[in-house]
Design an enzyme around this catalytic site. Structure first.
Site, PDB file in Angstrom:
ATOM      1  CG  ASP A   8      64.903  49.641  38.406  1.00  0.00           C
ATOM      2  OD1 ASP A   8      63.756  50.133  38.381  1.00  0.00           O
ATOM      3  OD2 ASP A   8      65.280  48.791  37.589  1.00  0.00           O
ATOM      4  CB  SER A   9      61.364  47.444  40.317  1.00  0.00           C
ATOM      5  OG  SER A   9      61.637  47.356  38.926  1.00  0.00           O
ATOM      6  CB  CYS A  71      62.373  52.624  39.112  1.00  0.00           C
ATOM      7  SG  CYS A  71      60.867  51.638  38.989  1.00  0.00           S
ATOM      8  CD  GLU A 149      65.357  42.215  36.880  1.00  0.00           C
ATOM      9  OE1 GLU A 149      66.015  41.520  37.684  1.00  0.00           O
ATOM     10  OE2 GLU A 149      65.559  43.433  36.727  1.00  0.00           O
ATOM     11  CB  CYS A 181      60.086  50.636  31.756  1.00  0.00           C
ATOM     12  SG  CYS A 181      60.714  49.407  32.939  1.00  0.00           S
ATOM     13  CG  HIS A 183      63.783  46.516  33.744  1.00  0.00           C
ATOM     14  ND1 HIS A 183      63.324  47.221  34.830  1.00  0.00           N
ATOM     15  CD2 HIS A 183      64.371  45.393  34.233  1.00  0.00           C
ATOM     16  CE1 HIS A 183      63.599  46.550  35.934  1.00  0.00           C
ATOM     17  NE2 HIS A 183      64.237  45.432  35.605  1.00  0.00           N
TER      18      HIS A 183
END
Length: 264
Positions: A8-9, A71, A149, A181, A183
């Site tokens: 993932d990013s 992602c 994050e 997404c 996240h």
């Protein structure tokens, strides 16, 4: 024993890993967070493809038998290229427009995603295929990735950030809100709290596509004949799904990755 690679990013793909482990709790896992370049949402397609190739090479060198592009933005930008260039199977992410469209009662669904996902042909094709006759209201989850994050999953500031992107969907009458997404599921409780405050008493379902991706991975693994343990003999449970055989890598600081990993 299968070795499953995920990338993932940043740390958001751990929401997908969390669901996969419930189905396949005894396999080996390699998770790569490209957090030096997070978020991917505003990056160019060419940049994301280059990063996806580099990470795929790394995961294959580590012994991955199958790779999950955990992602949405990387899936939209790079998975077609990866499937053309590598012999390994790839599982990607796709906003769950279909179940939302099938389940809507108001005829309006909302999609929260990054700009990269919302502008990608893969998402647009899915939306047009499954949401015929349905109004789809789209909004970038502005600041969502940064919240995750930073490990800021609740509280006044998180709610304020979430409200700015969720309110247009609620105001438009959406009764399903798709998280586009990986996240975003870590903010699901805050999203649901904000929804209930914006429109108390109204039933609005928040749709996480990660469980569907996990089921697809399990199907492909079995179709490919990749050896997996019989989950019936496992001692893992959904309440304690984390196996001991997972290795975490990151291109930048590991702080966010380790912080989120402790939550799952």
């Amino acid at each position: 024993m299968a070795t499953i690679g995920l990338f993932d990013s940043g740390s958001g793909g751990l929401s997908v890993y969390r669901e996969i482990v419930k189905l396949l709790p005894r396999e080996d896992y390699i998770f790569y967070a490209d957090n030096l370049y997070c978020p991917y949402g505003e990056k160019s397609r060419e940049f994301i493809i280059d990063r996806a190739r580099e990470i795929t090479d790394f995961l294959l060198e580590k012994g991955a038998d199958i790779i999950v592009v955990a992602c949405n933005t990387a899936t939209a930008a790079a998975i077609a290229t990866l499937r053309e260039e590598y012999p390994v199977k790839f599982i990607g992410m796709e906003p769950a427009v279909k179940p939302a469209a099938l389940g809507t009662r108001t005829g309006v669904i909302g999609v929260l995603a990054t700009a990269g996902t919302l502008h990608a042909s893969k998402y647009l094709d899915t939306r047009d295929r499954y949401a015929d006759g349905i109004t789809v209201v789209e909004h970038v989850g502005q600041g969502f990735v940064e919240l995750v994050e930073a490990g800021e999953l609740d509280g006044e500031h998180a709610e304020s950030v979430v409200r700015q992107s969720v309110q247009p969907l609620v105001d438009a009458g959406a009764d399903h809100i798709v998280l586009g997404c990986t996240h975003y599921p870590f903010l699901k409780e805050t999203i649901e709290k904000v929804i209930s405050e914006l429109n108390p008493g109204r039933d609005i379902k928040v749709v996480d596509p990660a469980p569907a991706a996990a089921r697809q991975l399990e199907r492909v693994i079995r179709e490919q004949g990749i050896h997996v343990h019989d989950t019936r003999s496992s001692t893992a449970t959904p309440e304690s799904p984390r196996p001991v055989n997972v290795t975490l890598f990151s291109s930048g600081s590991r702080d966010s990755l380790e912080r989120i990993f402790k939550l799952i």
